[in-house]
Design an enzyme around this catalytic site. Structure first.
Site, PDB file in Angstrom:
ATOM      1  N   SER A 314      71.510  33.073  55.235  1.00 46.36           N
ATOM      2  CA  SER A 314      71.917  32.050  54.264  1.00 46.36           C
ATOM      3  C   SER A 314      73.105  31.183  54.673  1.00 46.36           C
ATOM      4  CB  SER A 314      72.209  32.702  52.920  1.00 46.36           C
ATOM      5  OG  SER A 314      70.978  33.036  52.312  1.00 46.36           O
ATOM      6  N   HIS A 355      64.846  29.933  40.174  1.00 47.26           N
ATOM      7  CA  HIS A 355      66.058  29.180  39.882  1.00 47.26           C
ATOM      8  C   HIS A 355      65.838  27.981  38.961  1.00 47.26           C
ATOM      9  CE1 HIS A 355      67.555  31.309  43.573  1.00 47.26           C
ATOM     10  NE2 HIS A 355      68.600  31.413  42.785  1.00 47.26           N
TER      11      HIS A 355
HETATM   12 ZN   LIG Z   1      65.331  29.634  44.235  1.00 46.54          ZN
END
Ligand SMILES: [Zn+2]
Length: 508
Positions: A314, A355
């Protein structure tokens, strides 16, 4: 006339014989003392002038606050003086008894001698009681001497071991390579870390003592001394406290941690786990100890902060974001929907959660994979690779310690050439979240973060701030160097910084 009693005759004969013997003996003695005495006297007084090398105390390595991480102390070594190796068969049983080591060990050390004018190191760094015993028996030990020599000492043991490095006897290969630098067989030299890269400052210059020795190798008179020049002190940019807390956090795991000053590139902390104790190398290391370290599957000698590369994961999203903004694939207002992943071709790439609507700041803050899959697909692998290289990935950072690897920034051309295969869309998506063929070192990623923080300057990192000679004069000072300025507008870096700031400072 009285006859001489036979016993007297015998006595007389005996006396005569005795007298004769005495005469012969006296004669020999006369010959020895008077005629050849001169010669014996001369031989016992015969002296040879010998040059004794005096090791220079190696400079200290200190942290940024002046705490010594590597220093020198005095050690006592038991040696057989150069040219006296013929005495080894006579000396080895005596020395074995005194030192409490097997005779073979002494013979082995004598056999391993590199050159005729080098002393044989029978025992190194002996304690006071051994020293006393040897000193008491000196008359029985011709050719044996006690040498005092500076010895490397690392007070904090495993702390910062990779960074500091260790020293060892100069190898044949190093002698060849460093011929012009005045190294001689038997010299000590830095093998890894700062000990190696700053060896020319640390080692100092050895001195000489011209001595008169007698036929037994004992020093009779010192004729002259050319004192050694001590090595200079090397000040690291490292903070010992920070270093120790990072090492504590890494304990029991394989990994590395780097922190640097984003303004200058000075490394404040560089930890690698597992570690090793450099004190093991401060004397001639035993083969079995060396094998144990080398054979350890966790490679304790490797500095993972610079010498090991792996996909960054990430943390790479910073670069994907920069590429998206720079090439106009996204703006800070661009919203991408994350239903928990997305399709690339027929394959579903998962996000770690759902998300919903995501903009750039939220994507960085919450590390949404879907967002960065999409950005990477819009930018394309060539331009993503280009941005990664601008940030310094795929090249050595140029840090002032050895053992650095380049890592790898893949692109379709690389894949065709190396793997003879075309590049797939799914690989672009993976590239966007720092997975796949991409390989970076922890130090490279620390520099990526620093470049975002400092307004786009890709710096050359360094671990040595200054070098100070024995009189306190600064003879080297690190000059921060900007390797490259990223072509990113200030507002682009500002948006990325906001996302990074929120990662650390927003709850959840
Ligand atoms: Zn996501």
């Amino acid at each position: 006339m009285e006859r001489t009693p036979p016993w007297l005759t015998r006595v007389g004969a005996f006396a005569f014989l005795t007298f004769l013997l005495l005469f012969v003996l006296l004669g020999r003695l006369w010959n020895l003392q008077i005629v050849r005495g001169e010669e014996f006297y001369a031989r016992s007084r015969a002296t040879y002038v010998r040059e004794v090398r005096m090791e220079a105390p190696r400079g200290n390595i200190l942290d940024r606050k002046g705490r010594a991480l590597a220093t020198s102390r005095t050690a006592f070594n038991i040696i057989i003086v150069p040219g006296k190796d013929s005495l080894v068969p006579m000396l080895s049983p005596k020395l074995a008894k005194l030192l409490g080591v097997p005779e073979e060990e002494i013979r082995r050390r004598a056999g391993g001698k590199a050159l005729p004018y080098m002393p044989i190191y029978v025992a190194e760094d002996v304690d006071i009681s051994t020293l006393t015993k040897v000193e008491e028996h000196r008359p029985d030990l011709p050719g044996v001497e006690i040498e005092t020599a500076p010895r490397r000492f690392y007070p904090y043991g495993q702390t910062s071991a990779h960074l500091i490095g260790y020293i060892g006897e100069v190898s044949k290969e190093e002698l060849r390579r460093l011929k012009s630098d005045g190294y001689r067989p038997g010299d000590w030299i830095g093998k890894i870390g700062v000990e190696r890269s700053y060896d020319r400052y640390l080692r100092g210059r050895p001195g000489r003592r011209l001595v008169m020795v007698d036929a037994y190798g004992r020093t009779v008179r010192i004729l002259g001394v050319d004192p050694p020049k001590p090595g200079a002190n090397v000040y690291l940019t490292i903070d010992l406290d920070l270093q120790r807390s990072a090492e504590e956090a890494l304990k029991g795991r394989r990994g590395a941690f780097v922190a640097l000053d984003p303004g200058s590139g000075a490394v404040l902390c560089m930890a690698s786990s597992p570690s090793f104790d450099p004190n093991l190398f401060a004397r001639r290391i035993r083969p079995e100890e060396w094998r144990r370290i080398i054979g350890n599957p966790a490679h304790p000698l490797q500095n993972r902060a610079v010498g090991a590369s792996a996909p960054p994961g990430s943390a790479f999203k910073i670069i994907t974001a920069a590429a998206g903004l720079y090439y106009g694939a996204i703006t800070p207002q661009t919203v991408i929907h994350c239903p928990g992943g997305c399709y690339v071709g027929r394959r579903f790439f998962r996000c770690w959660r759902r998300h919903g609507a995501v903009n750039l700041v939220k994507a960085i803050r919450e590390s949404c994979d879907t967002y960065f899959y999409q950005v990477a697909l819009r930018v394309g692998p060539e331009r993503l690779a280009k941005m990664a290289r601008m940030f310094g990935l795929g090249e050595r950072t140029g840090i002032d310690i050895p053992g650095e690897v380049r890592g790898l920034v893949p692109d379709p051309r690389w894949k065709r050439r190396r793997l003879k295969e075309p590049w797939f869309g799914g690989e672009t998506a993976n590239f966007g979240i720092g997975q796949g063929f991409l390989k970076v070192t922890p130090l490279q990623m620390a520099l990526v973060a620093a470049a975002v923080a400092n307004g786009g300057k890709v710096l050359r990192p360094f671990v040595v701030g200054k070098v100070v000679d024995e009189r306190g004069k600064v003879i080297y000072k690190a000059k921060p160097k900007v390797k490259r300025r990223l072509p990113l507008a200030p507002w682009m870096l500002e948006v990325i910084r906001r996302g990074m700031f929120e990662v650390c400072n927003l709850p959840g």
